[in-house]
Design a protein around this motif. Structure first.
Motif, PDB file in Angstrom:
ATOM      1  N   LEU A  73      43.313  46.564  32.624  1.00  0.00           N
ATOM      2  CA  LEU A  73      43.399  47.335  33.857  1.00  0.00           C
ATOM      3  C   LEU A  73      42.653  46.625  34.984  1.00  0.00           C
ATOM      4  O   LEU A  73      43.129  46.569  36.121  1.00  0.00           O
ATOM      5  CB  LEU A  73      42.829  48.739  33.606  1.00  0.00           C
ATOM      6  N   LEU A  74      41.493  46.077  34.669  1.00  0.00           N
ATOM      7  CA  LEU A  74      40.695  45.343  35.647  1.00  0.00           C
ATOM      8  C   LEU A  74      41.419  44.081  36.122  1.00  0.00           C
ATOM      9  O   LEU A  74      41.454  43.784  37.316  1.00  0.00           O
ATOM     10  CB  LEU A  74      39.335  44.992  35.033  1.00  0.00           C
ATOM     11  N   CYS A  75      42.022  43.346  35.213  1.00  0.00           N
ATOM     12  CA  CYS A  75      42.781  42.125  35.561  1.00  0.00           C
ATOM     13  C   CYS A  75      44.002  42.469  36.410  1.00  0.00           C
ATOM     14  O   CYS A  75      44.326  41.777  37.382  1.00  0.00           O
ATOM     15  CB  CYS A  75      43.196  41.380  34.302  1.00  0.00           C
ATOM     16  N   THR A  76      44.675  43.536  36.049  1.00  0.00           N
ATOM     17  CA  THR A  76      45.853  43.948  36.812  1.00  0.00           C
ATOM     18  C   THR A  76      45.451  44.344  38.228  1.00  0.00           C
ATOM     19  O   THR A  76      46.112  43.974  39.208  1.00  0.00           O
ATOM     20  CB  THR A  76      46.559  45.133  36.102  1.00  0.00           C
ATOM     21  N   GLY A  77      44.384  45.091  38.367  1.00  0.00           N
ATOM     22  CA  GLY A  77      43.891  45.500  39.687  1.00  0.00           C
ATOM     23  C   GLY A  77      43.484  44.302  40.515  1.00  0.00           C
ATOM     24  O   GLY A  77      43.742  44.237  41.724  1.00  0.00           O
TER      25      GLY A  77
END
Length: 164
Positions: free
Chosen positions: A6-10
């Motif tokens: 989720l952090l990488c996607t954001g």
């Protein structure tokens, strides 16, 4: 693991939006600078003169010995024709109409005869066309003068050389 994804996607989405930032203002500044520079160059390199150009007109009298009636530059067509209706063609003729239908050509011929012309009808077998001849002359200059008079009524009138 889900938090990391989720952090990488954001992070990827944030980078994508910041890299697609509208750079219109930078282009506008460059365009305005180029326009200003062009205006400066025009003012500095003002080589043109606003005053009107006057060409003097010199009138030279024409004497009778210099005047010639030269119609060599007037285009003339040569065609193989058969006179269908009329008294016969002379060397130079003025053609005012060309028709593939004989009755249309005869209508124009009779209209011209009503106007006082010695109109004739000739047939070109090679092109399968009927030519309406308004007038016919032995010399080219008379034919050119007649063609020029007829062009007010028939703008496409042309000269035909009939060398039997």
């Amino acid at each position: 693991m889900k938090k990391c994804m989720l952090l990488c996607t954001g992070l990827c989405i944030a980078l994508a939006f910041t890299s697609c930032k509208n750079k219109e203002s930078a282009y506008r500044k460059a365009y305005d600078a180029a326009q200003a520079q062009e205006a400066v160059n025009v003012v500095e390199n003002n080589d043109y003169d606003d005053s009107p150009v006057v060409t003097p007109f010199v009138e030279t009298p024409v004497t009778g010995s210099n005047v010639t009636d030269n119609n060599d530059n007037v285009p003339v067509r040569t065609e193989n024709l058969t006179v269908v209706n009329g008294s016969g063609l002379k060397a130079y003729s003025v053609v005012i109409g060309s028709f593939s239908v004989r009755s249309n050509a005869e209508n124009l011929m009779s209209r011209m005869r009503q106007q006082g012309y010695d109109a004739q009808l000739a047939y070109n077998a090679n092109r399968d066309m009927y030519r309406v001849v308004a007038s016919s002359y032995s010399d080219k200059s008379s034919a050119v003068a007649s063609r020029d008079r007829l062009r007010s009524q028939f703008p496409d009138a042309w000269l035909l050389y009939y060398g039997r």
